[in-house]
Design a protein around this motif. Sequence first.
Motif, PDB file in Angstrom:
ATOM      1  N   ALA A  85       1.045  -1.112  -0.181  1.00 23.56           N
ATOM      2  CA  ALA A  85      -0.069   0.003  -0.036  1.00 23.56           C
ATOM      3  C   ALA A  85       0.980   1.245   0.077  1.00 23.56           C
ATOM      4  CB  ALA A  85      -0.939   0.151   1.081  1.00 23.56           C
ATOM      5  N   GLU A  86       0.347   2.324  -0.117  1.00 20.49           N
ATOM      6  CA  GLU A  86       1.013   3.788   0.006  1.00 20.49           C
ATOM      7  C   GLU A  86       0.543   4.025   1.297  1.00 20.49           C
ATOM      8  OE1 GLU A  86       1.343   7.826  -2.531  1.00 20.49           O
ATOM      9  OE2 GLU A  86      -0.633   7.163  -1.901  1.00 20.49           O
ATOM     10  N   LEU A  87       1.328   4.301   2.283  1.00 12.96           N
ATOM     11  CA  LEU A  87       1.218   4.708   3.396  1.00 12.96           C
ATOM     12  C   LEU A  87       1.055   6.366   3.534  1.00 12.96           C
ATOM     13  CD1 LEU A  87       3.564   3.000   5.915  1.00 12.96           C
ATOM     14  CD2 LEU A  87       1.385   2.270   5.222  1.00 12.96           C
ATOM     15  N   VAL A  88      -0.024   6.717   4.092  1.00 14.39           N
ATOM     16  CA  VAL A  88      -0.581   8.320   4.207  1.00 14.39           C
ATOM     17  C   VAL A  88      -0.294   8.570   5.738  1.00 14.39           C
ATOM     18  CG1 VAL A  88      -2.341   9.992   3.812  1.00 14.39           C
ATOM     19  CG2 VAL A  88      -2.009   8.092   2.159  1.00 14.39           C
ATOM     20  N   ILE A  89       0.569   9.529   5.808  1.00 18.35           N
ATOM     21  CA  ILE A  89       1.222   9.921   7.101  1.00 18.35           C
ATOM     22  C   ILE A  89       1.218  11.461   7.299  1.00 18.35           C
ATOM     23  CG2 ILE A  89       2.785   9.486   9.098  1.00 18.35           C
ATOM     24  CD1 ILE A  89       3.460   6.836   7.569  1.00 18.35           C
ATOM     25  N   HIS A  90       0.846  11.933   8.374  1.00 14.72           N
ATOM     26  CA  HIS A  90       1.020  13.401   8.635  1.00 14.72           C
ATOM     27  C   HIS A  90       2.415  13.787   9.427  1.00 14.72           C
ATOM     28  CE1 HIS A  90      -0.528  17.274   8.345  1.00 14.72           C
ATOM     29  NE2 HIS A  90      -0.107  17.772   9.477  1.00 14.72           N
ATOM     30  N   ASN A  91       3.213  14.089   8.857  1.00 11.13           N
ATOM     31  CA  ASN A  91       4.825  14.266   9.325  1.00 11.13           C
ATOM     32  C   ASN A  91       5.335  13.025   9.360  1.00 11.13           C
ATOM     33  OD1 ASN A  91       7.096  15.305  10.196  1.00 11.13           O
ATOM     34  ND2 ASN A  91       6.405  15.257  12.441  1.00 11.13           N
ATOM     35  N   ALA A  92       5.449  12.298   8.071  1.00 14.82           N
ATOM     36  CA  ALA A  92       5.911  10.993   7.814  1.00 14.82           C
ATOM     37  C   ALA A  92       7.398  10.876   8.412  1.00 14.82           C
ATOM     38  CB  ALA A  92       5.814  10.635   6.372  1.00 14.82           C
ATOM     39  N   PRO A  93       8.063  11.508   8.470  1.00 16.70           N
ATOM     40  CA  PRO A  93       9.581  11.296   8.947  1.00 16.70           C
ATOM     41  C   PRO A  93       9.550  10.758  10.269  1.00 16.70           C
ATOM     42  CG  PRO A  93       9.738  13.265   7.592  1.00 16.70           C
ATOM     43  CD  PRO A  93       8.262  13.122   7.545  1.00 16.70           C
ATOM     44  N   PHE A  94       8.653  11.318  11.135  1.00 20.51           N
ATOM     45  CA  PHE A  94       8.473  10.821  12.521  1.00 20.51           C
ATOM     46  C   PHE A  94       8.128   9.483  12.638  1.00 20.51           C
ATOM     47  CE2 PHE A  94       6.225  10.251  16.457  1.00 20.51           C
ATOM     48  CZ  PHE A  94       7.061  10.925  17.493  1.00 20.51           C
ATOM     49  N   ASP A  95       7.147   9.081  12.137  1.00 19.92           N
ATOM     50  CA  ASP A  95       6.457   7.679  12.087  1.00 19.92           C
ATOM     51  C   ASP A  95       7.236   6.832  11.494  1.00 19.92           C
ATOM     52  OD1 ASP A  95       3.357   8.402  13.282  1.00 19.92           O
ATOM     53  OD2 ASP A  95       3.978   9.899  12.089  1.00 19.92           O
ATOM     54  N   VAL A  96       7.710   7.182  10.565  1.00 15.14           N
ATOM     55  CA  VAL A  96       8.513   6.118   9.593  1.00 15.14           C
ATOM     56  C   VAL A  96       9.929   6.119  10.182  1.00 15.14           C
ATOM     57  CG1 VAL A  96      10.098   5.981   7.482  1.00 15.14           C
ATOM     58  CG2 VAL A  96       7.542   6.926   7.133  1.00 15.14           C
ATOM     59  N   GLY A  97      10.518   7.098  11.234  1.00 17.91           N
ATOM     60  CA  GLY A  97      11.766   6.839  11.735  1.00 17.91           C
ATOM     61  C   GLY A  97      11.314   5.698  12.945  1.00 17.91           C
ATOM     62  N   PHE A  98      10.355   5.782  13.629  1.00 15.87           N
ATOM     63  CA  PHE A  98      10.152   5.020  14.608  1.00 15.87           C
ATOM     64  C   PHE A  98       9.758   3.719  14.223  1.00 15.87           C
ATOM     65  CE2 PHE A  98       9.562   8.468  17.397  1.00 15.87           C
ATOM     66  CZ  PHE A  98      10.005   7.901  18.804  1.00 15.87           C
ATOM     67  N   LEU A  99       8.886   3.740  12.830  1.00 13.42           N
ATOM     68  CA  LEU A  99       8.862   1.991  12.378  1.00 13.42           C
ATOM     69  C   LEU A  99      10.121   1.423  12.137  1.00 13.42           C
ATOM     70  CD1 LEU A  99       5.612   3.004  10.389  1.00 13.42           C
ATOM     71  CD2 LEU A  99       5.622   1.408  12.395  1.00 13.42           C
ATOM     72  N   ASN A 100      10.866   2.315  11.527  1.00  9.44           N
ATOM     73  CA  ASN A 100      12.224   1.753  10.919  1.00  9.44           C
ATOM     74  C   ASN A 100      13.047   1.307  12.224  1.00  9.44           C
ATOM     75  OD1 ASN A 100      11.738   1.591   8.226  1.00  9.44           O
ATOM     76  ND2 ASN A 100      12.531   3.618   7.921  1.00  9.44           N
ATOM     77  N   HIS A 101      12.989   2.011  13.343  1.00  9.72           N
ATOM     78  CA  HIS A 101      13.580   1.858  14.405  1.00  9.72           C
ATOM     79  C   HIS A 101      13.344   0.430  15.119  1.00  9.72           C
ATOM     80  CE1 HIS A 101      15.891   2.145  18.341  1.00  9.72           C
ATOM     81  NE2 HIS A 101      14.752   2.096  18.859  1.00  9.72           N
ATOM     82  N   GLU A 102      11.889   0.179  15.228  1.00 12.00           N
ATOM     83  CA  GLU A 102      11.229  -1.058  15.555  1.00 12.00           C
ATOM     84  C   GLU A 102      11.815  -2.193  14.673  1.00 12.00           C
ATOM     85  OE1 GLU A 102       9.748  -1.470  18.346  1.00 12.00           O
ATOM     86  OE2 GLU A 102       9.122   0.340  18.969  1.00 12.00           O
ATOM     87  N   LEU A 103      11.785  -2.036  13.521  1.00 12.72           N
ATOM     88  CA  LEU A 103      12.123  -3.111  12.514  1.00 12.72           C
ATOM     89  C   LEU A 103      13.773  -3.534  12.774  1.00 12.72           C
ATOM     90  CD1 LEU A 103       9.931  -2.267   9.305  1.00 12.72           C
ATOM     91  CD2 LEU A 103       9.613  -4.155  10.773  1.00 12.72           C
ATOM     92  N   GLN A 104      14.560  -2.385  12.911  1.00 12.04           N
ATOM     93  CA  GLN A 104      15.764  -2.605  12.764  1.00 12.04           C
ATOM     94  C   GLN A 104      16.267  -3.471  14.182  1.00 12.04           C
ATOM     95  OE1 GLN A 104      17.428   1.365  12.758  1.00 12.04           O
ATOM     96  NE2 GLN A 104      16.929   1.394  10.603  1.00 12.04           N
ATOM     97  N   ARG A 105      15.340  -3.226  15.350  1.00 10.34           N
ATOM     98  CA  ARG A 105      15.608  -4.075  16.369  1.00 10.34           C
ATOM     99  C   ARG A 105      15.182  -5.660  16.267  1.00 10.34           C
ATOM    100  NH1 ARG A 105      15.302  -1.573  21.481  1.00 10.34           N
ATOM    101  NH2 ARG A 105      14.313  -3.547  22.365  1.00 10.34           N
ATOM    102  N   LEU A 106      14.645  -5.992  15.138  1.00  5.28           N
ATOM    103  CA  LEU A 106      14.056  -7.191  14.947  1.00  5.28           C
ATOM    104  C   LEU A 106      15.385  -7.938  14.017  1.00  5.28           C
ATOM    105  CD1 LEU A 106      10.383  -6.888  14.256  1.00  5.28           C
ATOM    106  CD2 LEU A 106      11.536  -7.439  16.562  1.00  5.28           C
ATOM    107  N   GLY A 107      16.192  -7.218  13.365  1.00  6.60           N
ATOM    108  CA  GLY A 107      17.083  -7.619  12.540  1.00  6.60           C
ATOM    109  C   GLY A 107      16.885  -7.312  10.865  1.00  6.60           C
ATOM    110  N   ARG A 108      18.215  -7.404  10.475  1.00  5.38           N
ATOM    111  CA  ARG A 108      18.184  -6.785   8.910  1.00  5.38           C
ATOM    112  C   ARG A 108      17.282  -7.607   8.141  1.00  5.38           C
ATOM    113  NH1 ARG A 108      24.636  -6.771   7.810  1.00  5.38           N
ATOM    114  NH2 ARG A 108      25.323  -5.339   9.462  1.00  5.38           N
TER     115      ARG A 108
END
Length: 240
Positions: A85-108
């Motif tokens: 899907a296309e994610l529609v987010i207000h101030n996307a860098p904030f939410d994307v940054g947190f989502l990627n941080h959580e995914l990185q904690r799970l492994g490459r």
Amino acid sequence: MNRQIVLDTETTGLEPSEGHRIIEIGCVELVNRRLTGRNYHQYLQPDREIDEGAVEVHGITNEFLEGKPRFADIAGEFLDFVRGAELVIHNAPFDVGFLNHELQRLGRDWGCIEDHCTVLDTLALARRMHPGQKNSLDALCKRYGVDNSNRELHGALLDAEILADVYLAMTGGQVALSLDTAQGPGQEVTGDTAIRRLPVDRPPLPVITASEEELAAHEARLDALDQAAADGALWRRLSH
């Protein structure tokens, strides 16, 4: 099929680089610019204290999150929901940054959210459309007449629902009416929250034609305009 997921998160603080975590995810699905009623909502145990300032914003406490799943527990189902899907987010860098941080904690192997979705930032879009004006979600609600009276505190699912209405208004008008949150026939539950389902087989809008009396009054009005204007009634020139 144009599938979009309007997404919002709530967090323990402002910076994932300082170890802050996601504590709530809310998603609303749009297909071809229609609310489908298929949403995703989940509270998460962050395994750390929530900043006092963050609690003042969203009202979520550590005590409330006791016993909730961790991001690792729901990562697969979350990605299954948003994938492609296309994610529609207000101030996307904030939410994307947190989502990627959580995914990185799970492994490459989990990659980053952009490996699974594209991202549209409605804050950047609003700044292009309304330069020099306030473009917070509350400001956009006021500008586009979107009801946010229930938004005393931030909440991921509520904010995603409001953003969906704002996004549709910003990009061509609202195409679906909001429903209340009570669960009824045809609804389903994902995570902790009952899903709102929009009827997709609504009857067509009625077409009301003018009566003979209304047509006669219209012609009489055009006759008067013909006499008053040197070039005659503009309507008649455009309709011939």
